[in-house]
Design a protein around this motif. Structure first.
Motif, PDB file in Angstrom:
ATOM      1  N   GLY A 173      -6.421   2.307  -0.853  1.00 46.39           N
ATOM      2  CA  GLY A 173      -6.493   2.221   0.598  1.00 46.39           C
ATOM      3  C   GLY A 173      -5.191   1.920   1.293  1.00 46.39           C
ATOM      4  O   GLY A 173      -5.181   1.629   2.489  1.00 46.39           O
ATOM      5  N   ARG A 174      -4.077   1.999   0.583  1.00 45.82           N
ATOM      6  CA  ARG A 174      -2.800   1.698   1.212  1.00 45.82           C
ATOM      7  C   ARG A 174      -2.257   2.924   1.957  1.00 45.82           C
ATOM      8  O   ARG A 174      -2.390   4.044   1.495  1.00 45.82           O
ATOM      9  N   SER A 175      -1.635   2.675   3.090  1.00 49.11           N
ATOM     10  CA  SER A 175      -1.046   3.750   3.887  1.00 49.11           C
ATOM     11  C   SER A 175       0.290   4.155   3.274  1.00 49.11           C
ATOM     12  O   SER A 175       0.833   3.464   2.404  1.00 49.11           O
ATOM     13  N   ASN A 176       0.841   5.270   3.743  1.00 52.72           N
ATOM     14  CA  ASN A 176       2.155   5.707   3.260  1.00 52.72           C
ATOM     15  C   ASN A 176       3.215   4.646   3.515  1.00 52.72           C
ATOM     16  O   ASN A 176       4.084   4.404   2.678  1.00 52.72           O
ATOM     17  N   ALA A 177       3.158   4.011   4.685  1.00 53.71           N
ATOM     18  CA  ALA A 177       4.141   2.979   5.024  1.00 53.71           C
ATOM     19  C   ALA A 177       4.019   1.787   4.076  1.00 53.71           C
ATOM     20  O   ALA A 177       5.035   1.224   3.635  1.00 53.71           O
TER      21      ALA A 177
END
Length: 225
Positions: A173-177
């Motif tokens: 669930g981590r974003s690209n950032a």
């Protein structure tokens, strides 16, 4: 560029409300409305919309089957499905994601959230409702399903170590950032790795990449840290 939207819901009043909202913004337009799943499939084949807002429970052909039918057609690979449901943790939503849906929203979504989500799905950049999606994946997508989409082991093995590492972080669930910060990379580099992993795993978009990661056994569910 105008985002072309198809509305698929058996409630005429809801379709009319969504049409008014979507047509009120400059970058979107509703190209067609479907009152059941089969009509959604047929109209999608005719109009090639960028996004289909798909209700799960519809007559004749439900949203899961309609999603599978649309996503199985090579000529419709640029069409993204946004599932609309009363229950965000419904097992049917997980089935729709397995079938090729790009994300989901509850029917109580705010107008600005709906518009933002349509733009997100059209771009194919990320899953929607990250917290709810993580819970859904943990509960349903990590469970083997002989009727679902499974990545071939050879395809998973084709990932480089970096692609595998980034895919696992995306599946949590981590974003690209967030991934870029964690691995001390640029967001553009992370995006490039995500795109290559999607190509190798035959994933339509980031949502499908996450499904494949869990269904193939590449990722085991655990609480996000």
């Amino acid at each position: 560029m105008t985002i072309r939207v198809l509305l698929a819901d058996d409630q005429a009043l809801l379709r009319a409300t969504f049409r008014i909202l979507i047509d009120s913004v400059e970058d979107m337009t509703v190209v067609a409305e479907a009152a059941d799943g089969q009509e959604a499939v047929d109209l999608t084949a005719t109009h090639h919309p960028d996004v289909v807002i798909m209700d799960i429970r519809m007559p004749h052909l439900d949203g899961v089957a309609a999603t599978a039918a649309i996503c199985s057609r090579p000529e419709l690979t640029d069409t993204h499905i946004l599932v609309l449901t009363t229950f965000e943790n419904d097992a049917n939503v997980a089935k729709a994601l397995r079938a090729g849906a790009s994300g989901f929203l509850g029917k109580g979504v705010r107008p600005d959230e709906l518009l933002s989500s349509i733009r997100t799905v059209a771009a194919g950049d990320s899953l929607l409702s990250p917290a709810a999606t993580r819970a859904l994946i943990t509960r349903f997508l990590a469970t083997p399903d002989t009727d679902g989409f499974l990545a071939l082991p050879d395809a998973v093995k084709a990932l480089t170590d970096r692609e595998r590492e980034i895919t696992i972080l995306a599946a949590y669930g981590r974003s690209n950032a967030e991934i870029a910060d964690h691995l001390v990379l640029s967001p553009l580099t992370v995006r490039s790795h995500i795109q290559r992993a999607m190509t190798k795993l035959h994933a339509r978009d980031r949502a499908q990449l996450v499904v494949v990661a869990y269904q193939s056994g590449l990722v085991k569910p655990h609480p996000r840290t």
